[in-house]
Design a protein around this motif. Structure first.
Motif, PDB file in Angstrom:
ATOM      1  N   VAL A 109     -15.065  -0.392   0.799  1.00 48.90           N
ATOM      2  CA  VAL A 109     -14.156  -0.313  -0.349  1.00 48.90           C
ATOM      3  C   VAL A 109     -14.183   1.127  -0.833  1.00 48.90           C
ATOM      4  CG1 VAL A 109     -13.639  -1.179  -2.673  1.00 48.90           C
ATOM      5  CG2 VAL A 109     -14.768  -2.675  -0.998  1.00 48.90           C
ATOM      6  N   VAL A 110     -13.049   1.650  -1.249  1.00 54.06           N
ATOM      7  CA  VAL A 110     -13.021   2.972  -1.861  1.00 54.06           C
ATOM      8  C   VAL A 110     -12.249   2.891  -3.174  1.00 54.06           C
ATOM      9  CG1 VAL A 110     -10.924   3.774  -0.662  1.00 54.06           C
ATOM     10  CG2 VAL A 110     -12.611   5.432  -1.512  1.00 54.06           C
ATOM     11  N   THR A 111     -12.775   3.536  -4.205  1.00 53.59           N
ATOM     12  CA  THR A 111     -12.059   3.642  -5.474  1.00 53.59           C
ATOM     13  C   THR A 111     -11.305   4.958  -5.499  1.00 53.59           C
ATOM     14  OG1 THR A 111     -13.640   2.296  -6.733  1.00 53.59           O
ATOM     15  CG2 THR A 111     -12.271   3.825  -7.978  1.00 53.59           C
ATOM     16  N   ILE A 112     -10.006   4.870  -5.749  1.00 55.41           N
ATOM     17  CA  ILE A 112      -9.166   6.048  -5.942  1.00 55.41           C
ATOM     18  C   ILE A 112      -8.830   6.125  -7.424  1.00 55.41           C
ATOM     19  CG2 ILE A 112      -7.037   7.240  -5.306  1.00 55.41           C
ATOM     20  CD1 ILE A 112      -9.018   6.933  -2.994  1.00 55.41           C
ATOM     21  N   HIS A 113      -9.237   7.208  -8.048  1.00 58.93           N
ATOM     22  CA  HIS A 113      -9.039   7.360  -9.493  1.00 58.93           C
ATOM     23  C   HIS A 113      -7.670   7.941  -9.819  1.00 58.93           C
ATOM     24  CE1 HIS A 113     -13.321   6.569 -10.505  1.00 58.93           C
ATOM     25  NE2 HIS A 113     -13.473   6.947  -9.256  1.00 58.93           N
ATOM     26  N   LYS A 145     -10.526  -2.296   1.667  1.00 63.93           N
ATOM     27  CA  LYS A 145      -9.829  -2.485   0.386  1.00 63.93           C
ATOM     28  C   LYS A 145      -9.898  -1.197  -0.420  1.00 63.93           C
ATOM     29  CE  LYS A 145      -7.911  -6.543  -0.460  1.00 63.93           C
ATOM     30  NZ  LYS A 145      -6.526  -6.661  -0.996  1.00 63.93           N
ATOM     31  N   ILE A 146      -8.842  -0.952  -1.165  1.00 61.11           N
ATOM     32  CA  ILE A 146      -8.777   0.198  -2.058  1.00 61.11           C
ATOM     33  C   ILE A 146      -8.710  -0.317  -3.488  1.00 61.11           C
ATOM     34  CG2 ILE A 146      -7.426   2.211  -2.775  1.00 61.11           C
ATOM     35  CD1 ILE A 146      -6.247   2.183   0.127  1.00 61.11           C
ATOM     36  N   VAL A 147      -9.591   0.197  -4.345  1.00 63.87           N
ATOM     37  CA  VAL A 147      -9.527  -0.097  -5.772  1.00 63.87           C
ATOM     38  C   VAL A 147      -8.819   1.059  -6.458  1.00 63.87           C
ATOM     39  CG1 VAL A 147     -10.855  -0.387  -7.901  1.00 63.87           C
ATOM     40  CG2 VAL A 147     -11.599  -1.534  -5.797  1.00 63.87           C
ATOM     41  N   ALA A 148      -7.706   0.775  -7.101  1.00 61.16           N
ATOM     42  CA  ALA A 148      -7.007   1.763  -7.934  1.00 61.16           C
ATOM     43  C   ALA A 148      -7.361   1.457  -9.379  1.00 61.16           C
ATOM     44  CB  ALA A 148      -5.503   1.687  -7.724  1.00 61.16           C
ATOM     45  N   ASP A 156       1.076   5.637  -7.089  1.00 61.66           N
ATOM     46  CA  ASP A 156       0.974   6.962  -6.465  1.00 61.66           C
ATOM     47  C   ASP A 156       0.440   6.870  -5.039  1.00 61.66           C
ATOM     48  OD1 ASP A 156       1.994   8.225  -8.661  1.00 61.66           O
ATOM     49  OD2 ASP A 156       0.103   9.097  -9.339  1.00 61.66           O
ATOM     50  N   ILE A 157      -0.547   6.014  -4.816  1.00 62.94           N
ATOM     51  CA  ILE A 157      -1.109   5.855  -3.470  1.00 62.94           C
ATOM     52  C   ILE A 157      -0.045   5.360  -2.497  1.00 62.94           C
ATOM     53  CG2 ILE A 157      -2.804   4.600  -2.066  1.00 62.94           C
ATOM     54  CD1 ILE A 157      -4.560   4.452  -4.615  1.00 62.94           C
ATOM     55  N   ILE A 158       0.748   4.411  -2.968  1.00 67.99           N
ATOM     56  CA  ILE A 158       1.826   3.872  -2.128  1.00 67.99           C
ATOM     57  C   ILE A 158       2.876   4.946  -1.847  1.00 67.99           C
ATOM     58  CG2 ILE A 158       3.713   2.197  -2.035  1.00 67.99           C
ATOM     59  CD1 ILE A 158       1.909   0.384  -3.817  1.00 67.99           C
ATOM     60  N   GLU A 159       3.285   5.660  -2.895  1.00 70.13           N
ATOM     61  CA  GLU A 159       4.349   6.655  -2.753  1.00 70.13           C
ATOM     62  C   GLU A 159       3.912   7.890  -1.973  1.00 70.13           C
ATOM     63  OE1 GLU A 159       6.839   9.857  -5.517  1.00 70.13           O
ATOM     64  OE2 GLU A 159       5.846   8.142  -6.481  1.00 70.13           O
ATOM     65  N   LEU A 160       2.747   8.442  -2.306  1.00 67.74           N
ATOM     66  CA  LEU A 160       2.337   9.730  -1.754  1.00 67.74           C
ATOM     67  C   LEU A 160       1.574   9.629  -0.439  1.00 67.74           C
ATOM     68  CD1 LEU A 160       1.211  11.437  -5.084  1.00 67.74           C
ATOM     69  CD2 LEU A 160       3.397  11.711  -3.881  1.00 67.74           C
ATOM     70  N   LEU A 161       0.920   8.483  -0.211  1.00 70.35           N
ATOM     71  CA  LEU A 161       0.133   8.323   1.014  1.00 70.35           C
ATOM     72  C   LEU A 161       0.720   7.289   1.969  1.00 70.35           C
ATOM     73  CD1 LEU A 161      -3.505   8.422  -0.439  1.00 70.35           C
ATOM     74  CD2 LEU A 161      -2.158  10.308   0.488  1.00 70.35           C
ATOM     75  N   GLY A 162       1.711   6.530   1.501  1.00 67.31           N
ATOM     76  CA  GLY A 162       2.333   5.530   2.360  1.00 67.31           C
ATOM     77  C   GLY A 162       1.446   4.348   2.668  1.00 67.31           C
ATOM     78  N   THR A 163       0.487   4.067   1.802  1.00 68.20           N
ATOM     79  CA  THR A 163      -0.463   2.969   2.021  1.00 68.20           C
ATOM     80  C   THR A 163       0.186   1.630   1.712  1.00 68.20           C
ATOM     81  OG1 THR A 163      -2.266   4.449   1.390  1.00 68.20           O
ATOM     82  CG2 THR A 163      -2.745   2.099   1.410  1.00 68.20           C
ATOM     83  N   ASP A 164      -0.146   0.627   2.487  1.00 65.45           N
ATOM     84  CA  ASP A 164       0.363  -0.727   2.271  1.00 65.45           C
ATOM     85  C   ASP A 164      -0.149  -1.260   0.938  1.00 65.45           C
ATOM     86  OD1 ASP A 164       1.094  -3.397   2.339  1.00 65.45           O
ATOM     87  OD2 ASP A 164       0.513  -3.694   4.433  1.00 65.45           O
ATOM     88  N   ALA A 165       0.759  -1.740   0.103  1.00 65.43           N
ATOM     89  CA  ALA A 165       0.392  -2.231  -1.219  1.00 65.43           C
ATOM     90  C   ALA A 165      -0.604  -3.382  -1.159  1.00 65.43           C
ATOM     91  CB  ALA A 165       1.649  -2.673  -1.976  1.00 65.43           C
ATOM     92  N   VAL A 166      -0.564  -4.173  -0.096  1.00 65.27           N
ATOM     93  CA  VAL A 166      -1.451  -5.332   0.037  1.00 65.27           C
ATOM     94  C   VAL A 166      -2.911  -4.904   0.082  1.00 65.27           C
ATOM     95  CG1 VAL A 166      -2.062  -7.276   1.529  1.00 65.27           C
ATOM     96  CG2 VAL A 166       0.337  -6.676   1.194  1.00 65.27           C
ATOM     97  N   LYS A 167      -3.145  -3.697   0.537  1.00 66.42           N
ATOM     98  CA  LYS A 167      -4.505  -3.185   0.703  1.00 66.42           C
ATOM     99  C   LYS A 167      -5.118  -2.728  -0.621  1.00 66.42           C
ATOM    100  CE  LYS A 167      -6.885  -0.144   3.990  1.00 66.42           C
ATOM    101  NZ  LYS A 167      -6.679   0.888   5.040  1.00 66.42           N
ATOM    102  N   ILE A 168      -4.285  -2.574  -1.648  1.00 64.44           N
ATOM    103  CA  ILE A 168      -4.722  -1.961  -2.904  1.00 64.44           C
ATOM    104  C   ILE A 168      -4.825  -2.998  -4.005  1.00 64.44           C
ATOM    105  CG2 ILE A 168      -4.284  -0.105  -4.555  1.00 64.44           C
ATOM    106  CD1 ILE A 168      -2.251   1.008  -2.461  1.00 64.44           C
ATOM    107  N   GLU A 169      -5.923  -2.977  -4.724  1.00 68.36           N
ATOM    108  CA  GLU A 169      -6.111  -3.868  -5.867  1.00 68.36           C
ATOM    109  C   GLU A 169      -6.396  -3.039  -7.122  1.00 68.36           C
ATOM    110  OE1 GLU A 169      -8.732  -7.822  -7.077  1.00 68.36           O
ATOM    111  OE2 GLU A 169      -8.365  -7.281  -4.987  1.00 68.36           O
ATOM    112  N   VAL A 170      -5.682  -3.327  -8.193  1.00 62.24           N
ATOM    113  CA  VAL A 170      -5.910  -2.632  -9.453  1.00 62.24           C
ATOM    114  C   VAL A 170      -7.053  -3.312 -10.201  1.00 62.24           C
ATOM    115  CG1 VAL A 170      -4.940  -1.980 -11.696  1.00 62.24           C
ATOM    116  CG2 VAL A 170      -3.517  -1.865  -9.637  1.00 62.24           C
TER     117      VAL A 170
END
Length: 370
Positions: A109-113, A145-148, A156-170
């Motif tokens: 898991v990685v947290t992106i701030h 998994k990515i924690v935003a 921003d992660i979706i727009e700027l990095l093109g990451t699949d939204a399913v992978k990211i949890e707020v």
């Protein structure tokens, strides 16, 4: 479960990323004592904010065998130690994961701030920016998994990095419980005397750097009836620009800059303030806003990033370039006590959404799902 954390920031950083790391580690250990939590750090530095480590037997601190090449250990060599310790999930708490995690059999898991270095590239040197970008892109690619820490960061992660939204949890960040405790009159008086605070004041907390946009608040003072401003935060060269403006406009006597405030004194300072102002142009979440709400202080923040998520619908917001609107909203709070009391009550109610038990439960569910 055996869960490993990149705890470098928890041990070595006293501001944003360090606060997040300490909060998460403490909250998860307190609410889920049945697991073992391994804290991997290149070195240990004495820090009073880590006093909780001795309270929880399920927290185990791990350092590299050698004091040399610790950067390499954190970015790659650590994987061998994770395997040795039987780690099932490894959580990078500050934008990065070690190389080889994806081939280790360990879930990650990685947290992106935030992606400030991409949104505001002029605030970073080109080398630093390239390093940040490479680390974040790799981590988002290999993480399970990515924690935003806010919806804005997820977008921003979706727009700027093109990451699949399913992978990211707020999963939002909570505050240190110290800010939820009402300070006694004696504690407030002690803080007021220690830092020579005025009877009434506006408060701003945060590193004094261009992104935080303190100059907007300095400009707004021209249009506000005489009330002092107290600024708590680490100075940078940007402070010279702010002071130059204040001096040129005969406002320097209305500003008090405190650079060495003890963490234990912050709740009293918040609770003494008439209003909290946070005009930052861009944040990943804006933790001081939540600290202010929990302290029973009305908040004015800037639009443009995620501060509406932290401040809720009953805080006030201004364009980060409109000092006159900021001045009007400050004057409104100072003159309308009914509005002020409603903002305080609604702010406390909104802040309850960020309770530690709720957020740690979301995090633990993410771990269990992995």
């Amino acid at each position: 479960m055996k869960i490993g954390y990149d705890a470098k920031r928890a041990f070595l950083n006293n501001t944003g990323l360090g606060n997040y790391s300490r909060w998460l580690i403490k909250a998860i250990a307190a609410h889920y004592p049945g697991n073992e939590y391994f804290l991997y750090t290149p070195r240990i530095k004495l820090n009073s904010r880590l006093s909780f480590l001795s309270q929880y037997k399920n927290l185990i601190t791990i350092t590299p065998e050698s004091k040399f090449f610790t950067s390499w250990w954190r970015s790659k060599g650590i994987v061998k130690d994770l395997k040795r310790d039987g780690i099932e999930i490894y959580h990078g708490l500050s934008h990065e994961l070690p190389s080889g995690t994806d081939k280790s059999g360990i879930r990650s898991v990685v947290t992106i701030h935030d992606l400030i270095f991409m949104r505001l590239p002029g605030n970073f040197g080109i080398i630093s920016r390239k390093i940040y970008e490479a680390k974040v892109k790799y981590a988002c690619k290999v993480a399970d998994k990515i924690v935003a820490i806010s919806q804005k960061t997820k977008d921003d992660i979706i727009e700027l990095l093109g990451t699949d939204a399913v992978k990211i949890e707020v999963i939002y960040q909570s505050i240190d419980p110290i800010f939820t405790i009402t300070q006694s009159e004696e504690q407030k008086e002690a803080a007021s005397s220690k830092y020579n605070l005025p009877a009434q004041f506006l408060l701003s907390v945060g590193t004094i750097e261009p992104r935080k946009n303190l100059l907007l608040l300095a400009k707004a003072l021209k249009y506000v009836d005489v009330i002092p401003l107290v600024v708590v935060g680490r100075p940078t060269k940007y402070l010279d620009e702010v002071k130059q403006y204040l001096t040129a406009n005969n406002l320097i006597n209305r500003a008090i800059f405190l650079h060495d405030v003890e963490f234990a004194d912050l709740p009293a300072i918040y609770q003494l303030a008439s209003a909290f102002i946070y005009p930052s142009r861009y944040e990943g979440f804006g933790l001081p806003v939540l600290e202010a709400l929990n302290s029973g202080v009305p908040v004015i923040a800037a639009t443009g990033s995620c501060l509406e998520e932290a401040g809720g619908p009953h805080s006030l917001y201004v364009n980060p370039d409109d000092e006159k609107d900021l001045a009007e909203k400050v004057s409104l709070i100072l003159s309308d006590n009914a509005l002020k009391q409603n903002m305080i009550a609604q702010g406390l109610q909104y802040a309850a959404n960020f309770a530690q038990d709720k957020l740690s439960a979301q995090l633990m569910q993410l771990y269990k799902n992995l």
